[in-house]
Design a protein around this motif. Structure first.
Motif, short mmCIF file in Angstrom:
data_model
loop_
_atom_site.label_atom_id
_atom_site.label_comp_id
_atom_site.label_asym_id
_atom_site.label_seq_id
_atom_site.Cartn_x
_atom_site.Cartn_y
_atom_site.Cartn_z
N ALA B 64 15.79 1.23 3.16
CA ALA B 64 14.87 1.31 2.02
C ALA B 64 14.82 0.00 1.26
CB ALA B 64 15.28 2.46 1.09
N ILE B 65 15.95 -0.70 1.16
CA ILE B 65 15.96 -2.00 0.48
C ILE B 65 15.05 -2.98 1.22
CG2 ILE B 65 17.40 -4.01 -0.05
CD1 ILE B 65 19.76 -1.98 -0.44
N GLY B 67 12.68 -2.17 3.38
CA GLY B 67 11.30 -1.65 3.31
C GLY B 67 10.66 -1.97 1.98
N LEU B 68 11.45 -1.86 0.93
CA LEU B 68 10.99 -2.24 -0.41
C LEU B 68 10.49 -3.67 -0.40
CD1 LEU B 68 11.10 -1.66 -3.61
CD2 LEU B 68 13.33 -2.76 -3.49
N VAL B 70 9.48 -5.49 2.19
CA VAL B 70 8.28 -5.68 3.02
C VAL B 70 7.05 -5.16 2.29
CG1 VAL B 70 7.18 -5.11 5.21
CG2 VAL B 70 9.64 -5.56 5.15
N GLY B 71 7.15 -3.95 1.76
CA GLY B 71 5.98 -3.35 1.10
C GLY B 71 5.59 -4.08 -0.17
N ALA B 72 6.58 -4.46 -0.96
CA ALA B 72 6.28 -5.15 -2.22
C ALA B 72 5.72 -6.54 -1.96
CB ALA B 72 7.53 -5.22 -3.10
N CYS B 74 3.96 -7.44 0.60
CA CYS B 74 2.58 -7.29 1.10
C CYS B 74 1.61 -7.12 -0.07
CB CYS B 74 2.50 -6.08 2.04
SG CYS B 74 0.95 -5.98 2.95
N MET B 75 2.12 -6.66 -1.20
CA MET B 75 1.31 -6.49 -2.41
C MET B 75 1.31 -7.75 -3.28
SD MET B 75 0.07 -3.28 -2.61
CE MET B 75 0.06 -2.67 -4.31
N LEU B 77 4.13 -9.44 -4.49
CA LEU B 77 5.38 -9.76 -5.19
C LEU B 77 6.24 -10.66 -4.29
CD1 LEU B 77 6.41 -6.41 -6.97
CD2 LEU B 77 4.90 -8.23 -7.76
N MET B 95 13.22 -2.84 9.62
CA MET B 95 12.29 -3.36 8.61
C MET B 95 12.13 -4.87 8.73
SD MET B 95 10.69 -1.30 6.80
CE MET B 95 10.59 0.35 7.45
N HIS B 99 8.93 -5.19 11.17
CA HIS B 99 7.93 -5.15 10.11
C HIS B 99 7.77 -6.50 9.40
CE1 HIS B 99 8.83 -0.98 11.09
NE2 HIS B 99 7.56 -0.81 10.84
N LEU B 103 4.33 -7.83 10.94
CA LEU B 103 3.12 -7.22 10.37
C LEU B 103 2.02 -8.25 10.07
CD1 LEU B 103 4.39 -4.33 8.06
CD2 LEU B 103 3.30 -4.17 10.29
N ALA B 112 0.37 -11.10 4.25
CA ALA B 112 1.48 -12.04 4.15
C ALA B 112 2.68 -11.33 3.53
CB ALA B 112 1.09 -13.26 3.31
#
Lengths: 333, 327
Positions: B64-65, B67-68, B70-72, B74-75, B77, B95, B99, B103, B112
């Motif tokens: 989850a750390i 994944g956090l 990667v996802g953040a 991509c937004m 941050l 991840m 990912h 990705l 990015a």
């Protein structure tokens, strides 16, 4: 919870979305069995159209979608261009991702379809990251992540739900329980039966919806998004539906009871919704057929667009890895 | 220039990045409230300074750390997440490898992922599930960048470059350096570019390339060799991806001899890549075969004598160089 009833246009839009997804997936299935027509395996959401349409129509444009290998419906409901989608599935230059994704890893940031992961169970942690960014910036948006009941057996899904819950992040977890994880039946991997009941472990609401009843899905998604947007943390929506094809078109479903398949065929989400609209006097006798023709024409156009697009050059394989590419290695000798 | 410990230099980089850019946040296990009270730990004092919104203690959830992050990222941050110990990166590896690294490529360049992973490495009497040098795994995943500093100034400068790089970067921090190695650290935003090696000691008889804590082993060996009249050039690679092959080749062309040194095990270690790359590019100029000095192919042992046996020593380096130079 107060909820505006859907008006006629919204109810018909749900039907139109499902018809487009169905027409698109039927064409994928057809082409998948034409030798040399489509590269790679083809995974469709045939039978699960109500989940895509019902959930995605409940989202706002600025909400983020994170999805998985069975994603065509989610993208089409989100308004992604069917031509660019079809071209991507064919690996063409004018595809959404210039052929780098194919059917499996689609991303359309312009529609906030941010990430797709085909590593089963990996989408939820990615969604937690996207939702963290929304929360961190103080935005009122949510992130919606789709995963299957098979994925719910992955530890990463637990980690994602746990972190989202302790940090009260705006994530709508949508589990498409389609009765199959590969060739494994639901009861073989899920001791609790209903994955929605696991929401209690994370102190978040969990709702089980009939995944073939598009308005029920839509209403449940709207309610849970209200909870999520109010800053009350994540929510879990489980949609009980059925995978009408094999895992992909390479899977002849030899393990599926044909009687069970026939029962679910009678619960076709498109037929159910069209019938509900007719009974409500909202759909003229030939209107459904007209909508179906519009969907077919859109798919025809998508295929024509994709067919006309060239394959990207082989050397383009070297592009798009880094934003700041690595410097060339020093010359030998 | 002020003298700081490596840990303090990293803390300075983190604070500077957070001051500069609101998009930078930290997340990890015990990075805010830690069981350790040690002013040389890189996140010491940052929670008090920046608050719990930007310095986020996570549950024990490496997937989850990551994944956090990667996802953040991509937004938009710029997450800086910590994986407590190097072997735990296996829990985050999906991840990172499937990912973070892929990705952007899969998106055809639309997305990015400007994330940084800090991971603590080193051999510190905790056994092989807390100590395992996996940098070659990471370097083998196209899409990741890997930095591995050896001193305070580089630890600060490379981390700043990593945080503001638009791509995912893993920065490996040799934990024993946090408190054992002090040095001058330039003030302000003193970035060290990724992919630029440093000549840590000049020499003419042989070239040794290394990174991280092993740099100090190499320097000790070079000092001992100098007393015998053998001059060893030590190259501190600073980052493995991108790799500064030009600096390595230039040195090898001067000395005609090449050694690679690392604390990771030998088989399929990063030294194999270095030796192969040097052999391909400089074969005609080499006067002896390239040589790897690395840990034996075993897990990091616990009991002190065996742990010391595992870790490549300055003696091993001097012996290898002597054999090479004297034939």
């Amino acid at each position: 919870m107060q909820r505006q009833p859907l008006d006629r246009d919204q109810r018909i839009a749900l039907l139109a979305d499902m018809l487009l997804i169905r027409a698109f997936e039927e064409r994928i299935v057809q082409m998948a069995h034409e030798k040399g027509r489509l590269p790679g395996m083809q995974i469709t959401c045939m039978g699960q159209e109500a989940v895509a349409a019902g959930v995605v129509r409940a989202l706002a444009p600025d909400d983020v979608v994170v999805t998985n290998h069975r994603s065509h419906g989610h993208l089409l409901a989100r308004g992604v261009d069917p031509g660019a989608l079809m071209a991507e599935i064919m690996g063409k230059q004018d595809g959404l991702n210039r052929g780098k994704s194919g059917t499996l890893h689609l991303a359309d940031p312009s529609r906030n379809v941010l990430m797709t992961s085909t590593v089963v169970g990996a989408a939820p942690p990615l969604a937690v990251g996207a939702a963290f960014a929304q929360h961190y910036r103080g935005e009122a948006n949510a992130t919606c992540v789709f995963f299957g009941d098979g994925a719910a057996a992955e530890g990463s899904v637990h980690e994602a739900m746990n972190l989202a819950a302790v940090w009260r992040l705006p994530v709508l977890f949508v589990c498409e329980s389609n009765c199959w994880a590969g060739a494994q039946a639901h009861k073989e991997h899920c001791p609790i039966g209903e994955i929605a009941r696991r929401a209690g472990s994370y102190a978040m609401p969990g709702v089980m919806a009939d995944g073939n009843a598009v308005e029920q899905v839509h209403d449940a998604a709207r309610d849970l998004l209200g909870h999520v947007r109010a800053g009350r943390g994540p929510a879990l929506l489980e949609c009980h539906t059925y995978r009408m094809r094999g895992h992909g078109e390479h899977d002849p479903q030899h393990y599926v009871d044909k009687a069970e398949l026939a029962l679910w065929a009678e619960r076709d989400p498109i037929a159910l919704h069209a019938e509900a609209l007719r009974r409500a006097g909202l759909l003229e006798p030939d209107a459904a057929e007209r909508l179906r023709q519009i969907a077919t024409a859109a798919v025809d156009a998508a295929v024509a667009f994709a067919d006309a697009s060239p394959y990207p050059p082989a050397a383009e394989a070297l592009d798009h890895l880094y934003v700041n590419p690595l410097p060339p290695l020093a010359k030998e000798g | 220039m002020p003298v700081k410990s490596t840990g303090q230099a990293i803390a300075e980089a983190l604070a500077l990045a957070m001051d500069r850019d609101e998009n930078v946040f930290l997340a990890g296990e015990g990075i805010g409230t830690s069981i350790h009270v040690n002013p040389h730990l890189p996140t010491f004092g940052l929670l008090e300074r920046f608050g719990p919104r930007r310095v986020r203690d996570t549950p024990v959830s490496e997937a989850a750390i990551a994944g956090l992050a990667v996802g953040a990222s991509c937004m938009g941050l710029r997450p800086v997440v910590e994986i407590m110990f190097f072997p735990f990166i296996t829990l985050a590896s999906d991840m990172l490898v499937n990912h973070a690294a892929k990705l952007r490529y899969l998106s055809g360049g639309l997305s990015a992922f400007p994330l940084t992973v800090r991971v603590k490495s080193g051999v510190f009497s905790a056994g092989c599930q807390h100590s395992h040098h996996l940098e070659a795994w990471l370097a083998h995943a196209p899409g990741l960048k890997v930095a591995y500093p050896s001193n305070p100034a580089d630890a600060k400068g490379l981390l700043l470059s990593a945080i503001f790089d638009p791509d995912p970067v893993v920065v490996v921090e040799d934990m024993p350096l946090y408190w054992s190695i002090h040095g001058e650290v330039p003030e302000g935003d003193a970035r060290v570019p990724l992919g630029q090696a440093r000549v840590a000691r000049e020499g003419g008889d042989a070239t040794l390339a290394t990174y991280g804590g092993a740099v100090h082993v190499a320097l000790a060996a070079a000092e001992a060799l100098a007393a015998e009249g053998v001059s060893l050039e030590v190259i501190d690679l600073r980052s493995l991806v991108p790799l500064d092959t030009a600096a390595v080749f230039a040195s090898v062309r001067k000395t005609g001899r090449f050694l690679a040194l690392h604390d990771a095990t030998r088989f399929c270690g990063f030294g194999a890549e270095l030796c192969a790359t040097v052999a391909e590019a400089c074969f005609g100029e080499l006067t002896s075969p390239p040589c790897r000095i690395a840990a034996p192919d075993i897990p990091v042992p616990f009991t002190p004598a065996q742990e010391a046996f595992y870790k490549p020593s300055a003696d091993q380096v001097t012996q290898a160089v002597r054999r090479m130079v004297r034939g």
